[in-house]
Design a protein around this motif. Structure first.
Motif, PDB file in Angstrom:
ATOM      1  N   ALA A   1       0.859  -1.191   0.000  1.00  0.00           N
ATOM      2  CA  ALA A   1       0.000   0.000   0.000  1.00  0.00           C
ATOM      3  C   ALA A   1       0.896   1.242   0.000  1.00  0.00           C
ATOM      4  O   ALA A   1       2.045   1.186   0.436  1.00  0.00           O
ATOM      5  N   PHE A   2       0.356   2.336  -0.504  1.00  0.00           N
ATOM      6  CA  PHE A   2       1.121   3.589  -0.528  1.00  0.00           C
ATOM      7  C   PHE A   2       1.451   4.011   0.900  1.00  0.00           C
ATOM      8  O   PHE A   2       0.620   3.856   1.794  1.00  0.00           O
ATOM      9  N   PRO A   3       2.624   4.606   1.100  1.00  0.00           N
ATOM     10  CA  PRO A   3       2.925   5.197   2.409  1.00  0.00           C
ATOM     11  C   PRO A   3       1.906   6.307   2.705  1.00  0.00           C
ATOM     12  O   PRO A   3       1.350   6.907   1.786  1.00  0.00           O
ATOM     13  N   LYS A   4       1.687   6.576   3.970  1.00  0.00           N
ATOM     14  CA  LYS A   4       0.683   7.584   4.373  1.00  0.00           C
ATOM     15  C   LYS A   4       0.929   8.965   3.755  1.00  0.00           C
ATOM     16  O   LYS A   4      -0.004   9.713   3.524  1.00  0.00           O
ATOM     17  N   GLN A   5       2.197   9.294   3.488  1.00  0.00           N
ATOM     18  CA  GLN A   5       2.527  10.616   2.923  1.00  0.00           C
ATOM     19  C   GLN A   5       2.024  10.767   1.478  1.00  0.00           C
ATOM     20  O   GLN A   5       1.910  11.869   0.972  1.00  0.00           O
ATOM     21  N   ILE A   6       1.770   9.649   0.805  1.00  0.00           N
ATOM     22  CA  ILE A   6       1.262   9.714  -0.571  1.00  0.00           C
ATOM     23  C   ILE A   6      -0.263   9.682  -0.490  1.00  0.00           C
ATOM     24  O   ILE A   6      -0.847   8.672  -0.116  1.00  0.00           O
ATOM     25  N   THR A   7      -0.877  10.796  -0.852  1.00  0.00           N
ATOM     26  CA  THR A   7      -2.328  10.924  -0.676  1.00  0.00           C
ATOM     27  C   THR A   7      -3.122  10.601  -1.940  1.00  0.00           C
ATOM     28  O   THR A   7      -4.348  10.660  -1.940  1.00  0.00           O
ATOM     29  N   LYS A   8      -2.439  10.260  -3.019  1.00  0.00           N
ATOM     30  CA  LYS A   8      -3.134   9.932  -4.270  1.00  0.00           C
ATOM     31  C   LYS A   8      -3.965   8.663  -4.098  1.00  0.00           C
ATOM     32  O   LYS A   8      -3.631   7.795  -3.296  1.00  0.00           O
ATOM     33  N   LYS A   9      -5.030   8.575  -4.893  1.00  0.00           N
ATOM     34  CA  LYS A   9      -5.880   7.378  -4.888  1.00  0.00           C
ATOM     35  C   LYS A   9      -5.259   6.265  -5.734  1.00  0.00           C
ATOM     36  O   LYS A   9      -5.471   5.088  -5.489  1.00  0.00           O
ATOM     37  N   ARG A  10      -4.508   6.682  -6.762  1.00  0.00           N
ATOM     38  CA  ARG A  10      -3.832   5.718  -7.640  1.00  0.00           C
ATOM     39  C   ARG A  10      -2.593   6.365  -8.237  1.00  0.00           C
ATOM     40  O   ARG A  10      -2.461   7.595  -8.216  1.00  0.00           O
ATOM     41  N   MET A  11      -1.721   5.537  -8.745  1.00  0.00           N
ATOM     42  CA  MET A  11      -0.479   6.053  -9.302  1.00  0.00           C
ATOM     43  C   MET A  11      -0.187   5.340 -10.622  1.00  0.00           C
ATOM     44  O   MET A  11      -0.351   4.126 -10.723  1.00  0.00           O
ATOM     45  N   VAL A  12       0.234   6.110 -11.619  1.00  0.00           N
ATOM     46  CA  VAL A  12       0.651   5.562 -12.901  1.00  0.00           C
ATOM     47  C   VAL A  12       2.177   5.558 -12.894  1.00  0.00           C
ATOM     48  O   VAL A  12       2.803   6.599 -12.691  1.00  0.00           O
ATOM     49  N   ILE A  13       2.756   4.375 -13.083  1.00  0.00           N
ATOM     50  CA  ILE A  13       4.212   4.244 -13.019  1.00  0.00           C
ATOM     51  C   ILE A  13       4.714   3.604 -14.310  1.00  0.00           C
ATOM     52  O   ILE A  13       4.152   2.611 -14.765  1.00  0.00           O
ATOM     53  N   GLU A  14       5.761   4.189 -14.877  1.00  0.00           N
ATOM     54  CA  GLU A  14       6.415   3.562 -16.028  1.00  0.00           C
ATOM     55  C   GLU A  14       7.604   2.780 -15.506  1.00  0.00           C
ATOM     56  O   GLU A  14       8.463   3.325 -14.816  1.00  0.00           O
ATOM     57  N   VAL A  15       7.609   1.497 -15.822  1.00  0.00           N
ATOM     58  CA  VAL A  15       8.616   0.579 -15.292  1.00  0.00           C
ATOM     59  C   VAL A  15       9.419  -0.032 -16.431  1.00  0.00           C
ATOM     60  O   VAL A  15       8.850  -0.712 -17.275  1.00  0.00           O
ATOM     61  N   PRO A  16      10.740   0.186 -16.444  1.00  0.00           N
ATOM     62  CA  PRO A  16      11.559  -0.513 -17.435  1.00  0.00           C
ATOM     63  C   PRO A  16      11.937  -1.899 -16.879  1.00  0.00           C
ATOM     64  O   PRO A  16      12.413  -2.013 -15.761  1.00  0.00           O
ATOM     65  N   VAL A  17      11.672  -2.939 -17.661  1.00  0.00           N
ATOM     66  CA  VAL A  17      12.092  -4.289 -17.278  1.00  0.00           C
ATOM     67  C   VAL A  17      13.210  -4.652 -18.255  1.00  0.00           C
ATOM     68  O   VAL A  17      13.004  -4.720 -19.469  1.00  0.00           O
ATOM     69  N   ILE A  18      14.411  -4.822 -17.698  1.00  0.00           N
ATOM     70  CA  ILE A  18      15.604  -4.976 -18.525  1.00  0.00           C
ATOM     71  C   ILE A  18      15.986  -6.453 -18.652  1.00  0.00           C
ATOM     72  O   ILE A  18      16.111  -7.154 -17.650  1.00  0.00           O
ATOM     73  N   TYR A  19      16.161  -6.874 -19.896  1.00  0.00           N
ATOM     74  CA  TYR A  19      16.602  -8.237 -20.178  1.00  0.00           C
ATOM     75  C   TYR A  19      17.966  -8.161 -20.848  1.00  0.00           C
ATOM     76  O   TYR A  19      18.085  -7.618 -21.941  1.00  0.00           O
ATOM     77  N   LYS A  20      18.964  -8.665 -20.150  1.00  0.00           N
ATOM     78  CA  LYS A  20      20.348  -8.642 -20.666  1.00  0.00           C
ATOM     79  C   LYS A  20      20.961 -10.010 -20.395  1.00  0.00           C
ATOM     80  O   LYS A  20      20.957 -10.461 -19.248  1.00  0.00           O
ATOM     81  N   ILE A  21      21.452 -10.642 -21.425  1.00  0.00           N
ATOM     82  CA  ILE A  21      22.099 -11.946 -21.263  1.00  0.00           C
ATOM     83  C   ILE A  21      23.500 -11.704 -20.723  1.00  0.00           C
ATOM     84  O   ILE A  21      24.268 -10.937 -21.290  1.00  0.00           O
ATOM     85  N   ARG A  22      23.828 -12.368 -19.602  1.00  0.00           N
ATOM     86  CA  ARG A  22      25.145 -12.157 -19.001  1.00  0.00           C
ATOM     87  C   ARG A  22      26.101 -13.220 -19.465  1.00  0.00           C
ATOM     88  O   ARG A  22      25.787 -14.338 -19.632  1.00  0.00           O
TER      89      ARG A  22
END
Length: 94
Positions: free
Chosen positions: A73-94
């Motif tokens: 859950a959002f921390p109490k300091q974040i008062t938004k009802k919802r959040m839109v987040i852009e997430v990079p998922v990185i695929y790199k062969i090691r």
């Protein structure tokens, strides 16, 4: 506070990521940019791919997000009802 929360979400998703076997064989790498919408209670509202080169990596990223959800859950300091987040998922062969 928002940055800390978003970083926590990145790490959670990354920890659930699995490199698809076929992608490893075909040496498919890249970044899948996802847009996720999270409710203040941590529930996943929506998930979509904004940018990706390989569909297999997109599917794997979606599975990682679904395994990571529900999020904290959002921390109490974040008062938004919802959040839109852009997430990079990185695929790199090691």
């Amino acid at each position: 506070i928002i940055n800390q929360y978003v970083t926590q979400i990145y790490k959670l998703i990354d920890s659930k990521k699995k490199y698809p076997r076929q992608s490893l064989i075909r040496k498919e790498e890249g970044v899948v940019m996802l847009q996720i919408v999270i409710r203040n209670d941590g529930r996943l509202i929506s998930l979509k791919s904004l940018k990706a080169k390989h569909q297999r990596l997109v599917d794997s990223s979606f599975e990682a997000v679904e395994r990571a959800a529900p999020f904290p859950a959002f921390p109490k300091q974040i008062t938004k009802k919802r959040m839109v987040i852009e997430v990079p998922v990185i695929y790199k062969i090691r």
